[in-house]
Write a protein that holds these residues in place. Structure first.
Motif, PDB file in Angstrom:
ATOM      1  N   UNK A 139      19.163  12.799  -1.249  1.00  0.00           N
ATOM      2  CA  UNK A 139      18.848  11.568  -1.969  1.00  0.00           C
ATOM      3  C   UNK A 139      19.522  10.337  -1.404  1.00  0.00           C
ATOM      4  N   UNK A 140      20.413  10.512  -0.415  1.00  0.00           N
ATOM      5  CA  UNK A 140      21.174   9.372   0.104  1.00  0.00           C
ATOM      6  C   UNK A 140      20.297   8.390   0.866  1.00  0.00           C
ATOM      7  N   UNK A 141      19.322   8.873   1.637  1.00  0.00           N
ATOM      8  CA  UNK A 141      18.456   7.949   2.372  1.00  0.00           C
ATOM      9  C   UNK A 141      17.732   7.001   1.427  1.00  0.00           C
ATOM     10  N   UNK A 142      17.387   7.499   0.255  1.00  0.00           N
ATOM     11  CA  UNK A 142      16.744   6.630  -0.733  1.00  0.00           C
ATOM     12  C   UNK A 142      17.733   5.580  -1.241  1.00  0.00           C
ATOM     13  N   UNK A 143      18.984   5.989  -1.388  1.00  0.00           N
ATOM     14  CA  UNK A 143      20.011   5.036  -1.809  1.00  0.00           C
ATOM     15  C   UNK A 143      20.242   3.989  -0.737  1.00  0.00           C
ATOM     16  N   UNK A 144      20.134   4.385   0.538  1.00  0.00           N
ATOM     17  CA  UNK A 144      20.295   3.430   1.637  1.00  0.00           C
ATOM     18  C   UNK A 144      19.257   2.322   1.518  1.00  0.00           C
ATOM     19  N   UNK A 145      18.025   2.695   1.221  1.00  0.00           N
ATOM     20  CA  UNK A 145      16.981   1.675   1.046  1.00  0.00           C
ATOM     21  C   UNK A 145      17.295   0.767  -0.135  1.00  0.00           C
ATOM     22  N   UNK A 146      17.847   1.337  -1.202  1.00  0.00           N
ATOM     23  CA  UNK A 146      18.223   0.534  -2.367  1.00  0.00           C
ATOM     24  C   UNK A 146      19.316  -0.455  -2.011  1.00  0.00           C
ATOM     25  N   UNK A 147      20.314  -0.009  -1.238  1.00  0.00           N
ATOM     26  CA  UNK A 147      21.403  -0.912  -0.850  1.00  0.00           C
ATOM     27  C   UNK A 147      20.862  -2.069   0.003  1.00  0.00           C
ATOM     28  N   UNK A 148      19.947  -1.763   0.904  1.00  0.00           N
ATOM     29  CA  UNK A 148      19.361  -2.817   1.750  1.00  0.00           C
ATOM     30  C   UNK A 148      18.554  -3.794   0.905  1.00  0.00           C
TER      31      UNK A 148
END
Length: 440
Positions: A124-133
């Protein structure tokens, strides 16, 4: 293609060298300015065969450079994030540095820039990366998960000749770009969704750790029933369903990946209320196995108080200076606490070990025989070639008591016997030569 690598540890540096060798223009970025100065001078901050030679040549060809400025990502077609995700106290992965890096680089991303995550991250971290961006810029960014499977000590070889490349993405464009980037390396490319790619990394390392703990349990059983675990492992490995890789009995795994990833996977399971019983046992077996050396010393010598013990090997495996989660960091302090004087030798790991543990009862030597001189026992913890190739008869002649504790099953029984050493190996009771009650 213009590629920016964020984080210049093992994964980031080797990945940068690999992509530069393929003809891309690579800038490796790290906020540690001292590390960047070292790398810019052509000196790698890690011990890895052939790495320095590749770096110097690629830098000379202007395909590889180093920078401390995250704004360099503005020129990149692909930004590879390879920062560390260390283990927290609770066993979960610490994503603090990852989030910080993503938020810092986000304002410099172009709309068409691909963000490739090579850090080992929870599902699920890659999805969080998009959220942070999105939180930093208000824009969407395509992310792709490309977990790494390189081994320390053979990282360049593994990068240039990978068994497989796993590419996870929900963007066809990002997947195609990542696939094209890796196509020169192998045809074995598996495309999948983001979460599956993230899980493949953990599943792979957990399974390999399981094989190691299994053969170590078999070794302990072989000790009790009089079987030879080396022959047992050879017989098992002849079955193609099992295979011989990672069926090498010893004192357990260490390093930056297996310990961290097994604990992280256990935490992932716990967060969804799944009791991963097998993985718990794998971790417990590995930690317990390190005590084998201490038990073997006790069996051969009784108390070690006031004795001198030589330790060959500090790094967790040959070919690297990495001592993270190395058995030596558990065993050496215990030897000291039991009153032994410890004489250590390792071809690459001394500096890192001494940063982690320093004690006046521990002395370091550049040569294996020098460390063994006057010792009542030699304990092999890391099977570096320089240790495996020692003249065992000469070893016996310099020791105060000729006891050899082989924590990696590195020596042939016939050679040990001919040298007259009192020998103990993991799961090989047929080779055990017990010392007499008195070694005076």
């Amino acid at each position: 293609m213009r590629i920016a690598i964020i984080g210049v540890g093992y994964v980031g540096l080797v990945t940068g060298v690999c992509f530069a060798e393929l003809g891309h223009r690579v800038v490796c970025i790290d906020r540690d300015e001292n590390k960047i100065k070292l790398l810019s001078a052509g000196r790698p901050a890690i011990h890895e065969p052939d790495l320095e030679e590749y770096m110097l040549r690629l830098m000379g060809e202007e395909r590889l450079r180093f920078s401390a400025s995250v704004d360099e990502t503005a020129q990149a077609d692909v930004v590879v994030v390879a920062v560390g995700t260390p283990q927290r106290i609770d066993g979960a992965s610490d994503l603090t540095d990852l989030e910080s890096a993503v938020r810092r680089l986000a304002p410099f991303l172009r709309e068409d820039t691909i963000v490739m995550i090579k850090s080992t991250v929870p599902v699920g971290t890659n999805e969080r990366v998009r959220d942070w961006i999105r939180e930093e810029t208000g824009r969407h960014a395509d992310t792709v998960s490309v977990p790494e499977f390189m081994r320390e000590g053979s990282a360049l070889q593994d990068s240039f000749h990978p068994d497989r490349i796993v590419i996870g993405s929900d963007s066809p464009r990002a997947a195609a770009i990542a696939g094209g980037l890796h196509a020169p390396l192998t045809a074995n490319i598996l495309h999948t969704d983001l979460r599956t790619a993230e899980m493949i990394k953990y599943a792979s390392n957990a399974f390999l750790a399981t094989k190691i703990s299994f053969i170590n349990e078999m070794a302990n059983l072989c000790d009790k029933v009089g079987a030879d675990v080396e022959v047992v492992a050879a017989g098992m490995g002849m079955d193609p369903r099992i295979g011989s890789a990672f069926l090498k009995a010893g004192i357990g795994y260490g390093g930056s990946c297996f310990p961290k990833d097994t604990h992280a996977l256990l935490q992932i399971a716990g967060h969804v209320d799944y009791d991963f019983k097998l993985l718990k046992a794998v971790i417990e077996v590995n930690q317990t196995q390190r005590r084998w050396v201490l038990d073997a010393l006790n069996e051969q010598l009784g108390t070690i108080e006031g004795l001198t013990i030589a330790v060959w090997g500090a790094s967790f495996k040959p070919g690297t200076d990495d001592v993270r989660s190395a058995p030596s960091l558990d065993i050496v302090p215990e030897l000291v606490s039991r009153g032994a004087a410890v004489r250590m030798c390792d071809p690459a790991g001394e500096s890192n070990f001494r940063r982690a543990y320093e004690h006046p009862q521990v002395t370091w030597y550049n040569e294996a025989l020098a460390a063994a001189e006057g010792a009542h026992a030699v304990c092999l913890l890391t099977e570096w070639p320089v240790f495996r190739e020692v003249d065992l008869s000469l070893l016996r002649s310099v020791m105060a008591a000729p006891v050899l504790i082989d924590g990696r099953n590195a020596y042939q029984g016939e050679a040990v016997m001919q040298a007259g050493l009192y020998y103990t190996a993991v799961g090989r009771p047929v080779l055990r030569q017990m010392a007499p009650c008195s070694l005076d």
